[in-house]
Design a protein around this motif. Structure first.
Motif, PDB file in Angstrom:
ATOM      1  N   PHE A 156      15.159 -10.335 -12.480  1.00 30.36           N
ATOM      2  CA  PHE A 156      16.924 -10.445 -12.045  1.00 30.36           C
ATOM      3  C   PHE A 156      17.228 -11.141 -10.760  1.00 30.36           C
ATOM      4  O   PHE A 156      16.356 -11.241  -9.743  1.00 30.36           O
ATOM      5  N   LEU A 157      18.335 -11.879 -10.866  1.00 31.39           N
ATOM      6  CA  LEU A 157      19.102 -12.102  -9.563  1.00 31.39           C
ATOM      7  C   LEU A 157      20.461 -12.220  -9.753  1.00 31.39           C
ATOM      8  O   LEU A 157      20.941 -12.143 -10.670  1.00 31.39           O
ATOM      9  N   CYS A 158      21.151 -12.463  -8.520  1.00 34.04           N
ATOM     10  CA  CYS A 158      22.603 -12.555  -8.614  1.00 34.04           C
ATOM     11  C   CYS A 158      23.294 -13.714  -8.105  1.00 34.04           C
ATOM     12  O   CYS A 158      22.338 -14.599  -7.531  1.00 34.04           O
ATOM     13  N   ALA A 184      18.827  -5.845  -1.960  1.00 32.99           N
ATOM     14  CA  ALA A 184      18.032  -5.677  -3.337  1.00 32.99           C
ATOM     15  C   ALA A 184      16.686  -6.206  -3.452  1.00 32.99           C
ATOM     16  O   ALA A 184      15.619  -5.808  -4.262  1.00 32.99           O
ATOM     17  N   MET A 185      16.292  -7.241  -2.431  1.00 33.41           N
ATOM     18  CA  MET A 185      14.871  -7.802  -2.676  1.00 33.41           C
ATOM     19  C   MET A 185      14.506  -8.481  -3.819  1.00 33.41           C
ATOM     20  O   MET A 185      13.250  -8.209  -4.128  1.00 33.41           O
ATOM     21  N   CYS A 186      15.286  -9.127  -4.378  1.00 29.94           N
ATOM     22  CA  CYS A 186      14.778  -9.763  -5.699  1.00 29.94           C
ATOM     23  C   CYS A 186      14.050 -10.871  -5.594  1.00 29.94           C
ATOM     24  O   CYS A 186      14.046 -11.713  -4.598  1.00 29.94           O
ATOM     25  N   ASN A 217      24.022  -3.977  -6.058  1.00 25.14           N
ATOM     26  CA  ASN A 217      22.726  -3.624  -6.434  1.00 25.14           C
ATOM     27  C   ASN A 217      21.858  -2.901  -5.820  1.00 25.14           C
ATOM     28  O   ASN A 217      20.679  -2.899  -5.289  1.00 25.14           O
ATOM     29  N   LEU A 223      19.170 -11.784   1.199  1.00 26.11           N
ATOM     30  CA  LEU A 223      20.520 -12.016   1.316  1.00 26.11           C
ATOM     31  C   LEU A 223      21.120 -10.471   1.145  1.00 26.11           C
ATOM     32  O   LEU A 223      22.335 -10.129   1.942  1.00 26.11           O
ATOM     33  N   CYS A 224      20.735  -9.793   0.428  1.00 23.31           N
ATOM     34  CA  CYS A 224      21.221  -8.248   0.693  1.00 23.31           C
ATOM     35  C   CYS A 224      20.218  -7.275   0.435  1.00 23.31           C
ATOM     36  O   CYS A 224      19.050  -7.829   0.679  1.00 23.31           O
ATOM     37  N   CYS A 231      14.300 -12.746  -1.802  1.00 22.91           N
ATOM     38  CA  CYS A 231      15.747 -12.924  -1.497  1.00 22.91           C
ATOM     39  C   CYS A 231      16.065 -12.094  -0.385  1.00 22.91           C
ATOM     40  O   CYS A 231      15.855 -10.596  -0.474  1.00 22.91           O
ATOM     41  N   LYS A 238      24.599 -14.862  -5.699  1.00 21.81           N
ATOM     42  CA  LYS A 238      24.378 -15.122  -4.318  1.00 21.81           C
ATOM     43  C   LYS A 238      23.327 -15.732  -4.024  1.00 21.81           C
ATOM     44  O   LYS A 238      23.203 -16.424  -2.818  1.00 21.81           O
ATOM     45  N   ALA A 239      22.189 -15.497  -4.661  1.00 26.37           N
ATOM     46  CA  ALA A 239      21.023 -16.390  -4.236  1.00 26.37           C
ATOM     47  C   ALA A 239      20.962 -17.750  -3.919  1.00 26.37           C
ATOM     48  O   ALA A 239      20.303 -18.456  -3.302  1.00 26.37           O
TER      49      ALA A 239
HETATM   50  S1  SF4 Z   1      19.590 -12.381  -5.675  1.00 24.49           S
HETATM   51 FE1  SF4 Z   1      21.613 -11.211  -5.228  1.00 24.49          FE
HETATM   52  S2  SF4 Z   1      21.380  -9.028  -5.619  1.00 24.49           S
HETATM   53 FE2  SF4 Z   1      18.911 -10.201  -5.305  1.00 24.49          FE
HETATM   54  S3  SF4 Z   1      18.570  -9.700  -3.161  1.00 24.49           S
HETATM   55 FE3  SF4 Z   1      19.593 -11.929  -3.329  1.00 24.49          FE
HETATM   56  S4  SF4 Z   1      21.656 -11.313  -3.112  1.00 24.49           S
HETATM   57 FE4  SF4 Z   1      20.674  -9.465  -3.392  1.00 24.49          FE
END
Ligand code: SF4
Length: 712
Positions: free
Chosen positions: A44-46, A16-18, A178, A13-14, A11, A48-49
């Motif tokens: 893990f993911l948040c 954290a590179m989930c 994160n 989007l932020c 990911c 926002k994914a």
């Molecule tokens: S899943 Fe959430 S915390 Fe992880 S990289 Fe994407 S936006 Fe960031």
């Protein structure tokens, strides 16, 4: 019925590179889950994914170029669009000089592989000093500390969160972010693990944030005074002879200058100003120094204040004098598979000054707080054209309304962005790139900041929409046209050849093969090897790497850079003597929300649903003193603007402080973000002040904007 398939990617989007596990049926996404086999994020993911899918299918997302005439947008062909952008820029520069064109790079550019590989040639081809980015509303002080202490703006120490015994976080909310300048997916688990192994979490913040709720100790601090607290912590450690630099003693110079510089900052002297009793400051210093391992970490709340440059420096001083730099459990430097140091200059502080306010450049950029006045102020060198790459500075930079007014006066503006947002609606030409799921991806920047060395390549999930272009193709097309002016014309055949070869994939492949885990190592990393390992490859924990990583001329840690020592004297003369807020004034701070990162995420229904989140947090005592009730709409006024917002009462903010999240304010005309427009909120940056900056660097001083709050 097509067979469902599973796609793995990071990911972006932020920070954290989930690792994500995406189940797809044909061109439809069935689910997005955390990838349990990703060695870094471990499932893990948040929330926002899900925005990755929402952006991909968003009917508001533009896929082909548009030209604006008046208020109307009409489609045009790519070549016509590129020609027009290059021609209009060339015309403005021919008439008014190279610096009459400016460029702004938004935060999404550092999350894009194409921007990393093909952004720099475009910036250079513009041949302007007027370069701006989101850095100066975010992490600029980290870069000054890194340059002056370690020799390069990208030699950035990362908290060893997984092994530390004492984590001191100032102006940071890693549970919501994160990690930031500390890529650490799964922060809730990492912080719980810290506590489970007997470690301590101490949070210093004017708000009891989500991270502070989990902390062993939370100290409320008056906004903008972190530099005082940090100076007092360093002073206490030195005064009480608690310093233990260990092997760093032989690698550093400047300890005596630091001792002299922090001498005026006795805890008893800073207590009233910071709001933290002297005994608690001394106890914190003693505990930090005595911990088996410890790390101090400060983020955006610390960086974006009037003394943010000094504060980030003192954080590193604290880590060094306690022997916690470059050791497990302290702050360590990463060893990324792709080394991005060549993408940025070493630093270069104040090589140039802005025309109007004489704010300093850093790393070849000017502070974005100066952008509006550089457009609006008449005279030679005035900015008359602007190129915006992936940014929405009307919502993300101080005094957004002034910038919005300035954009309306430009002779020409172009934007590379998939949305017509609060900023890009002012463009004359919009060049929309593909989005994340249509692109290949490698995190060039965030592996540099990660709490563990890993490497991961993401292949595209979907084909681009018919006729769509990737951002790097857009940058390359513009670069070619801009370069074809003047003598550069002679190099055209050679450059065309290089351009044809230099795709992002080939450039990353080359960097991987020649990097520390490439053909000379047992790992033999290449793009094809990473493709064969779609969960990513673990390259081990962070390791001590000094003095080898230092890039200062003498290969030593400079503990007391002159520019920062001098600025500490300013902290004493200004901050300690400054009168406290009066006349019913409150100090405004921002806040980070787990379901929001960039303003465009507010066009995802899944991320904006539920109770309204753009509310003003206020302590009940302050509300009582003003006769305000929870849930009512209040008017918040600052020097530069006024917004109405719903009031929420909570003792999670300290008395005298109010908090509003950033990135909202979608009620402006001309914006084509339908979901966001139905949850508009108000913009924090219609209240923050473009004249309030850290005088050292020009970083926006967001923390502690003076405001008055009254019943609407
Ligand atoms: S899943 Fe959430 S915390 Fe992880 S990289 Fe994407 S936006 Fe960031």
């Amino acid at each position: 019925m097509p067979e469902p398939r599973i796609h793995f990617r990071a990911c972006n989007l932020c920070e954290a590179m989930c690792g994500l596990r995406i189940e797809v049926e044909g061109d439809r996404i069935r689910s997005i889950r955390g990838d349990a086999d990703d060695p870094f994020s471990r499932g893990f993911l948040c929330p926002k994914a899900t925005a990755l899918e929402d952006v991909h299918v968003d009917p508001d997302r533009q896929k082909l170029p548009l030209r604006r005439t008046g208020d109307a947008w009409a489609p045009i062909g790519w070549n016509e669009a590129f020609d027009e952008v290059a021609r209009r820029i060339a015309e403005v520069q021919a008439r008014h000089g190279p610096d009459s064109v400016a460029i702004y790079l938004g935060n999404p550019t550092v999350h894009s592989l194409g921007a990393m590989t093909h952004g720099l040639p475009l910036i250079r081809a513009l041949r302007t000093h007027n370069r701006y980015s989101a850095t100066s509303v975010d992490q600029l002080p980290h870069h000054l500390a890194a340059t002056t202490m370690f020799g390069h703006m990208l030699i950035l120490p990362v908290p060893d969160i997984d092994r530390t015994r004492f984590f001191l976080a100032l102006g940071a909310n890693p549970l919501a972010s994160n990690g930031s300048m500390m890529t650490a997916p799964g922060m809730p688990l990492r912080l719980k693990a810290l506590k489970a192994r007997g470690g301590r979490l101490v949070v210093v913040d004017p708000r009891r944030t989500e991270t502070a709720e989990l902390a062993d100790t939370h100290l409320f601090i008056r906004p903008g005074t972190d530099a005082l607290l940090l100076a007092a912590l360093v002073r206490t450690i030195l005064e009480e002879k608690l310093e233990r630099p260990g092997r760093l003693a032989d690698l550093m110079e400047g300890l005596e200058q630091v001792r002299a510089a922090v001498a005026p900052f006795a805890p008893e002297r800073v207590a009233a100003r910071t709001g933290i009793p002297a005994e608690r400051i001394r106890a914190l210093a003693r505990d930090f120094a005595a911990a088996e391992s410890a790390v101090a970490y400060g983020r955006v709340g610390l960086s974006t204040q009037a003394y943010g440059g000094v504060a980030q420096w003192l954080i590193q001083v604290l880590n060094v004098v306690t022997g916690n730099l470059d050791r497990p459990g302290g702050a360590l430097f990463t060893r990324p598979a792709v080394n991005p140091l060549g993408l940025a200059p070493r630093g270069g502080y104040a090589r140039h000054r802005t025309r109007v306010r004489k704010l300093p450049s850093f790393g070849g950029e000017f502070p974005v707080a100066a952008l509006a006045e550089e457009i609006l102020t008449e005279g030679p060198g005035r900015i008359r054209a602007l190129l915006v790459l992936g940014g929405n500075p009307v919502l993300s930079t101080p005094n957004g309304a002034k910038l919005e007014k300035a954009l309306g006066t430009l002779d020409f503006m172009a934007a590379v962005d998939p949305y017509l947002n609060e900023t890009t609606r002012h463009a004359h030409v919009l060049l929309p790139p593909t989005t994340a799921l249509e692109r290949e991806h490698y995190d060039v920047v965030f592996h540099l900041l990660a709490v563990r060395n890993t490497s991961k390549w993401s292949s595209p999930l979907f084909d681009p929409a018919p006729g769509a272009k990737h951002d790097w193709e857009i940058f390359q097309a513009l670069t070619r046209r801009l370069r074809s002016r003047g003598r550069a014309r002679l190099l055209r055949p050679f450059r065309a050849l290089v351009d044809g070869i230099a795709t992002p994939r080939r450039l990353i492949d080359l960097a991987l093969r020649t990097g520390p885990y490439g053909f000379r190592s047992a790992h033999k990393l290449s793009v094809s090897k990473l493709e064969a390992n779609p969960h990513g490859i673990d390259l081990g924990p962070l390791e001590p790497s000094l003095p080898g990583r230092l890039m200062t001329p003498d290969r030593r840690i400079h503990l007391a850079p002159e520019v920062l020592v001098r600025d500490l004297a300013r902290v004493e003369s200004e901050l300690l003597s400054m009168p406290r807020a009066g006349n019913g004034e409150l100090l405004l701070i921002g806040r980070r929300d787990l379901r929001s990162n960039n303003s465009w995420m507010h066009n995802s229904q899944r991320l904006v649903k539920g109770p309204e989140r753009c509310t003003l947090l206020m302590h009940p005592d302050d509300a009582r003193a003003r006769g305000l009730a929870p849930g009512q709409t209040v008017q918040v006024r600052s020097r530069v603007g006024s917004v109405p917002v719903r009031l929420e009462l909570t003792d999670a903010v300290m008395p005298g402080v109010v908090s509003l999240p950033h990135g909202w304010g979608h009620g402006r005309p001309g914006v084509q973000l339908r979901v966001a427009a139905s949850h508009p909120g108000v913009s924090l940056n219609d209240l923050t002040d473009d004249q309030a900056v850290d005088a050292l660097l020009g970083t926006a001083a967001f923390s502690g904007t003076p405001v008055h709050v009254t019943g609407a």
